[in-house]
Design an enzyme around this catalytic site. Structure first.
Site, PDB file in Angstrom:
ATOM      1  N   LYS A   1      44.649  45.784  34.681  1.00  0.00           N
ATOM      2  CA  LYS A   1      45.714  46.636  35.224  1.00  0.00           C
ATOM      3  C   LYS A   1      46.284  45.973  36.474  1.00  0.00           C
ATOM      4  CE  LYS A   1      43.576  50.936  34.512  1.00  0.00           C
ATOM      5  NZ  LYS A   1      43.659  52.402  34.502  1.00  0.00           N
TER       6      LYS A   1
ATOM      7  N   ILE B   1      54.029  34.102  43.008  1.00  0.00           N
ATOM      8  CA  ILE B   1      54.700  34.459  44.256  1.00  0.00           C
ATOM      9  C   ILE B   1      53.692  34.521  45.413  1.00  0.00           C
ATOM     10  CG2 ILE B   1      56.634  35.569  43.089  1.00  0.00           C
ATOM     11  CD1 ILE B   1      55.337  38.291  43.551  1.00  0.00           C
TER      12      ILE B   1
ATOM     13  N   THR C   1      41.324  36.358  44.654  1.00  0.00           N
ATOM     14  CA  THR C   1      42.777  36.544  44.706  1.00  0.00           C
ATOM     15  C   THR C   1      43.116  38.044  44.712  1.00  0.00           C
ATOM     16  OG1 THR C   1      42.905  36.294  42.299  1.00  0.00           O
ATOM     17  CG2 THR C   1      43.363  34.341  43.619  1.00  0.00           C
TER      18      THR C   1
ATOM     19  N   ILE D   1      38.995  42.912  36.986  1.00  0.00           N
ATOM     20  CA  ILE D   1      39.408  42.084  38.120  1.00  0.00           C
ATOM     21  C   ILE D   1      39.230  40.623  37.692  1.00  0.00           C
ATOM     22  CG2 ILE D   1      38.957  41.477  40.528  1.00  0.00           C
ATOM     23  CD1 ILE D   1      40.260  44.291  40.059  1.00  0.00           C
ATOM     24  N   LEU D   2      40.339  39.923  37.567  1.00  0.00           N
ATOM     25  CA  LEU D   2      40.320  38.567  36.997  1.00  0.00           C
ATOM     26  C   LEU D   2      39.673  37.575  37.942  1.00  0.00           C
ATOM     27  CD1 LEU D   2      43.931  38.961  35.775  1.00  0.00           C
ATOM     28  CD2 LEU D   2      41.989  38.580  34.255  1.00  0.00           C
TER      29      LEU D   2
ATOM     30  N   PHE E   1      57.875  39.995  47.371  1.00  0.00           N
ATOM     31  CA  PHE E   1      57.753  41.424  47.697  1.00  0.00           C
ATOM     32  C   PHE E   1      58.908  42.251  47.156  1.00  0.00           C
ATOM     33  CE2 PHE E   1      55.870  38.802  51.099  1.00  0.00           C
ATOM     34  CZ  PHE E   1      54.540  39.040  50.798  1.00  0.00           C
TER      35      PHE E   1
ATOM     36  N   GLY F   1      48.921  44.451  42.594  1.00  0.00           N
ATOM     37  CA  GLY F   1      49.736  43.956  43.702  1.00  0.00           C
ATOM     38  C   GLY F   1      50.369  45.044  44.542  1.00  0.00           C
ATOM     39  N   GLU F   2      50.652  46.175  43.937  1.00  0.00           N
ATOM     40  CA  GLU F   2      51.331  47.233  44.676  1.00  0.00           C
ATOM     41  C   GLU F   2      50.412  48.396  45.018  1.00  0.00           C
ATOM     42  OE1 GLU F   2      54.416  47.030  41.681  1.00  0.00           O
ATOM     43  OE2 GLU F   2      55.871  46.754  43.276  1.00  0.00           O
TER      44      GLU F   2
ATOM     45  N   PRO G   1      38.019  38.066  41.883  1.00  0.00           N
ATOM     46  CA  PRO G   1      37.843  38.948  43.047  1.00  0.00           C
ATOM     47  C   PRO G   1      38.461  38.378  44.331  1.00  0.00           C
ATOM     48  CG  PRO G   1      35.806  38.793  41.799  1.00  0.00           C
ATOM     49  CD  PRO G   1      36.755  37.784  41.194  1.00  0.00           C
TER      50      PRO G   1
HETATM   51 MO1  MOS Z   1      57.841  44.114  43.282  1.00  0.00          MO
HETATM   52  S1  MOS Z   1      58.859  45.344  44.572  1.00  0.00           S
HETATM   53  O1  MOS Z   1      58.418  44.621  41.744  1.00  0.00           O
HETATM   54  O2  MOS Z   1      58.128  42.524  43.655  1.00  0.00           O
END
Ligand code: MOS
Length: 727
Positions: free
Chosen positions: A679, A469, A612, A607-608, A239, A682-683, A610
């Protein structure tokens, strides 16, 4: 035609490394069985500012198993910063134990190395420090505004004329939004096992960016980068906290040199508050001007936050305000207060997570004042051009996200007037917010090794220093190889997280998937091309991989590949977009509230996988909800230590808090973003979630909650907004 059941990109396959994880075979940094290793425990300062005047290590040194007590007095001289205030980066040096100066409560002042973990922990408590406290420590954010400075990093921005824009407005919203210090708490604690061999460093370390971690170690110890090897095969969450190399890692490397044995340091959960970064407190002042018809005329976003007294970090909260809406007059500014608290650093969607709370709350306030539907208001101010960069978006389906989400959510049943949707003691509210997050993509190298097995099948191994991660990197890279080699995913192995492998940008900033997969694609394409070229087989001829190796009369073949942004990529703004919808029920007497359901619609390219991808979004929504319902790191105002220092007092959401989540991905491939159309995601999932909940609370209660977290106490005490008449 080859008819291979290949499980390529786009399929919702189970994680390829899932079995390793649930059977305990996936090794995290502290689990590697390194021979002869010893354990070390860091010691934290107990003042916020001042000097160490004396150290007594005698009692600790007498204890069974203790090998070394390291403090600034006997520590190796490391590379230190050459400026008083240095901007922190992901490959920054991390000098530690270099002087008797203390800059914040919890800063490392010593390390005890012992044969066992328990011996190290026990002896660490016996080292006695005496301090001379400096009473000028800066601890109270609210009382230190006058100390704020504008960081000299070019982050202030303006276009048009803000004053003119405000004077043209029929309606102005001017409000301040506050978000507290928050901590990322990946389940896997930060850890490292470091050793030296012939002047070379080998470390198993929990890091998001392997290459940058090798740079940080080599620069701090002033040794060549090639003499540092890092293995970060599985990372139990990051994170942002594991983007850079933290000081426990440097202490482990130093200690390993001093005792001549491998040294393991695993930070404690409490040290995860003081020594591995955090999101800082932000005070964000928004000013928005609009015409009666909903046209935006002006938007400004001023952020006041803090950094440490010797390192600078600025969360780019105003990013969203520069590019999300079609507003000609725009201003974004930043100020930082140097405080005697550890240096903040990136936490999931740094900038967007907090900035979108301010922007999307203020947009909702404006819609209410204009008596406009908040979705219509956003759509009216949509833009296909990034006015900040003055270039088009590669693709922007924000309007579609809002419309499809509205339909899915049942937005038409929303009541415009707060307090009118009720069920017994519950006040029911609907909220919406728009999300945007840039999708960087960076140069990535990868290698593929093909082996023709005895059964006639080809086994492919992909190698790169990429990390997983918890996001699913292993799986999507395996799917990519399956796709471009046209073999079943079962015939693909993926090996990651070793700095001996080809260099990637690592996992962070939502660039992992696009970078990793395009890198792997390039290696696979080069393999197929090379095998064809060697035998003069036309590139467009469809030949199975095993057949290609046979025709080359070889059993094994290696190829490397590199992917990087195209020139076209640089000519566009590449962002992912999304919309959040939320329904809350608030108890009108107690202020207790429930997030009843959430709908998230995302437009994030191809979407590689769906499954994950869904995991990423629900994780983001959960962290976003955490910002609202619970998360706050409390600073003790006299001493500067954190009084929330375990999961007993730093609360995060649990399953019961978020039972009902619906996630939709719009079908999309953004070929400007990269060849595979990927694209970042994660964020995106955390972005603007907090605003959608706060906006739903307003719709339920007529109360504007501008300070996170929104606790029942705050909610019950808050007054109803001007113009709201509760019936
Ligand atoms: Mo993210 S805050 O670049 O792991």
């Amino acid at each position: 035609m080859n008819t291979v059941k290949k499980s390529g990109v786009g399929q919702a396959i189970d994680r390829v490394e899932g079995h390793l994880k649930v059977t305990g075979k996936a090794k995290y940094a502290s689990e590697f069985p390194v021979e002869n290793k010893v354990y070390a425990q860091g010691i934290n300062s107990t003042i916020a500012k001042g000097e160490i005047v004396s150290i007594d290590t005698s009692e600790a040194e007498k204890q069974d198993g203790v090998l070394k007590v390291i403090t600034y007095k006997n520590a190796e001289k490391l590379k230190t910063f050459d400026k008083e205030m240095t901007a922190i980066g992901t490959d920054s040096i991390a000098p530690v134990l270099q002087s008797n100066k203390v800059n914040y409560y919890g800063e490392y002042v010593g390390l005890v190395v012992a044969e066992t973990f328990e011996q190290a922990q026990y002896a660490a408590r016996l080292v006695k420090f005496e301090y001379k406290k400096d009473p000028s420590a800066v601890i109270k954010f609210e009382e230190s505004r006058s100390k704020a400075y504008n960081p000299d990093n070019g982050s202030n921005y303006s276009r048009g004329d803000m004053q003119k824009g405000l004077s043209e407005a029929d309606v102005v919203v001017e409000q301040t939004y506050n978000t507290p210090i928050e901590h990322h708490h990946p389940m896997e604690l930060h850890a490292i096992i470091a050793s030296w061999d012939n002047g070379k460093v080998m470390a198993y370390a929990s890091q998001q960016m392997v290459d940058d971690a090798t740079i940080a170690i080599s620069a701090t110890f002033q040794i060549p980068k090639k003499d540092v090897r890092i293995v970060s095969a599985f990372v139990g969450g990051g994170f942002g906290s594991k983007l850079n190399l933290e000081r426990h890692a440097i202490m482990a490397v130093m200690a390993a040199k001093m005792v001549g044995r491998p040294v393991q340091v695993t930070v404690t959960r409490t040290q995860m508050f003081t020594n591995t970064g955090m999101r800082q407190q932000n005070e964000q002042k928004m000013r928005i001007g609009a015409k009666n018809d909903g046209t935006l005329t002006a938007l400004s976003h001023e952020t006041l936050s803090h950094t440490s007294t010797n390192m600078e970090y600025q969360e780019p909260c105003g990013m969203v305000s520069k590019m999300l809406y079609n507003v000609p007059n725009n201003e974004v500014t930043y100020k930082l207060i140097p405080m005697n608290i550890q240096t903040p650093f990136a936490m999931r969607a740094p900038g967007e997570a907090t900035g979108s709370f301010a922007l999307e709350s203020a947009m909702d306030e404006m819609a209410w004042k204009l008596k406009m539907d908040p979705i219509d208001f956003r759509i009216k101010n949509d833009t296909q051009t990034d006015l900040h960069e003055n270039r088009p978006f590669s693709s922007r389906l924000l309007v579609e996200c809002l419309r499809i989400g509205a339909d899915k959510f049942g937005w038409k049943d929303r009541k415009m007037e707060p307090g009118t949707n009720k069920n017994g003691n519950w006040l029911i509210g609907y909220g919406v917010s728009a999300a945007s997050r840039n999708s960087p993509y960076q140069k990535t190298y990868s290698k593929v090794i093909l082996d023709l097995e005895d059964d006639g099948k080809v086994h492919a191994t992909i190698q790169m220093d990429a990390t997983d991660i918890g996001t699913g990197s292993y799986t999507i890279i395996a799917q990519t190889a399956s796709e471009y080699l046209n073999i079943p995913v079962e015939q693909v192995s993926v090996e990651l997280g070793d700095s001996n492998f080809p260099v990637t940008p690592g996992s962070g900033g939502s660039w992992g998937a696009a970078s990793y997969c395009n890198g792997a694609r390039a290696a696979c394409e080069n393999a197929v091309k090379g095998l064809k070229d060697n035998r003069n087989i036309p590139q467009d001829e469809d030949v199975a991989l095993a057949e290609l190796l046979k025709r080359n009369q070889i059993k094994t073949f290696e190829a490397e590949g590199m992917a990087e942004p195209s020139k076209e990529f640089e000519e566009y703004s590449v962002f992912s977009f999304g919309a959040n919808f939320c329904e809350v029920w608030v108890d009108k007497d107690t202020g207790m509230y429930r997030i009843k359901r959430m709908v998230n619609v995302g437009s994030a390219g191809k979407i590689l996988n769906p499954k994950t991808a869904y995991g990423q979004i629900i994780g983001g929504l959960t962290m976003g909800a955490g910002m609202v319902i619970a998360e706050k790191t409390q600073v003790e105002p006299n001493f500067g230590n954190f009084i929330t220092r375990s999961f007993a007092d730093y609360h995060v959401p649990v399953n019961l808090d978020l039972a009902n989540i619906d996630v939709v991905f719009l079908p999309e491939e953004d070929k400007i973003a990269n060849k595979m159309g990927i694209k970042g995601i994660g964020e995106l999932g955390i972005t603007s979630v907090a605003a959608s909940i706060a906006n739903a609370i307003f719709n339920a209660t007529g109360k504007r909650m501008r300070d996170l977290p929104i606790t029942p106490e705050k909610l019950i005490e808050a007054g109803v907004e001007e113009g709201v008449s509760l019936s």
